[in-house]
Design a protein around this motif. Structure first.
Motif, mmCIF file in Angstrom:
data_model
loop_
_atom_site.group_PDB
_atom_site.id
_atom_site.type_symbol
_atom_site.label_atom_id
_atom_site.label_comp_id
_atom_site.label_asym_id
_atom_site.label_seq_id
_atom_site.Cartn_x
_atom_site.Cartn_y
_atom_site.Cartn_z
ATOM 1 N N ARG A 5 133.915 17.588 128.973
ATOM 2 C CA ARG A 5 133.341 18.436 130.022
ATOM 3 C C ARG A 5 133.537 19.917 129.689
ATOM 4 N N ALA A 6 134.719 20.262 129.234
ATOM 5 C CA ALA A 6 135.008 21.661 128.899
ATOM 6 C C ALA A 6 134.092 22.158 127.775
ATOM 7 N N ALA A 12 127.039 25.346 127.642
ATOM 8 C CA ALA A 12 126.118 25.798 128.686
ATOM 9 C C ALA A 12 126.217 27.304 128.889
ATOM 10 N N GLN A 13 127.435 27.825 128.894
ATOM 11 C CA GLN A 13 127.635 29.267 129.072
ATOM 12 C C GLN A 13 127.068 30.051 127.893
ATOM 13 N N ALA A 52 117.451 28.498 128.022
ATOM 14 C CA ALA A 52 117.751 28.186 129.422
ATOM 15 C C ALA A 52 117.728 26.675 129.646
ATOM 16 N N ASP A 53 116.742 25.995 129.055
ATOM 17 C CA ASP A 53 116.685 24.528 129.145
ATOM 18 C C ASP A 53 117.927 23.898 128.515
ATOM 19 N N THR A 54 118.349 24.446 127.384
ATOM 20 C CA THR A 54 119.546 23.941 126.704
ATOM 21 C C THR A 54 120.777 24.130 127.588
ATOM 22 N N SER A 55 120.870 25.279 128.226
ATOM 23 C CA SER A 55 121.988 25.535 129.126
ATOM 24 C C SER A 55 122.008 24.537 130.276
ATOM 25 N N ARG A 56 120.854 24.291 130.871
ATOM 26 C CA ARG A 56 120.781 23.325 131.973
ATOM 27 C C ARG A 56 121.155 21.918 131.507
#
Length: 77
Positions: A5-6, A12-13, A52-56
Motif C-alpha cells: 500500500r505504501a 500515485a503521488q 493522472a490516469d496512472t495516479s488514479r
C-alpha cells in the motif's frame, strides 16, 4: 516482491506530481504568444492526462491493498 500500500501511494503521488507539471506546461504553452508553443499544448495535456490516469490507478490499488505494519516491509527478504 509484491506491491505494498505504501509503495502504491508513493507511485500515485509521483504520478500526480508529473500530471501537475505537465498541466502547468500545457497552460503555459496555451497562453504563449509563440504559435509554435500552441502545438505543444495538446501533447502536454495528453501526457498529463495519462499520468493522472496512472495516479488514479495506483491510488485505487493502494485502497484495495491491506495496510501492513511498518516493520513488515523491513522483515521480508
Amino acid at each position: 516482491m509484491p506491491l505494498t500500500r505504501a509503495q502504491a501511494l508513493t507511485e500515485a503521488q509521483q504520478a500526480a506530481a508529473k500530471a501537475k507539471r505537465l498541466a502547468e506546461y500545457a497552460e503555459g504553452a496555451a497562453h504563449s504568444g509563440e504559435p509554435v508553443n500552441h502545438t505543444k499544448t495538446q501533447r502536454f495535456a495528453q501526457a498529463g492526462a495519462l499520468w493522472a490516469d496512472t495516479s488514479r490507478a495506483y491510488a485505487s490499488l493502494a485502497q484495495a491493498l491491506p495496510e501492513l505494519p511498518a516493520d513488515h516491509e523491513n522483515t521480508e527478504a
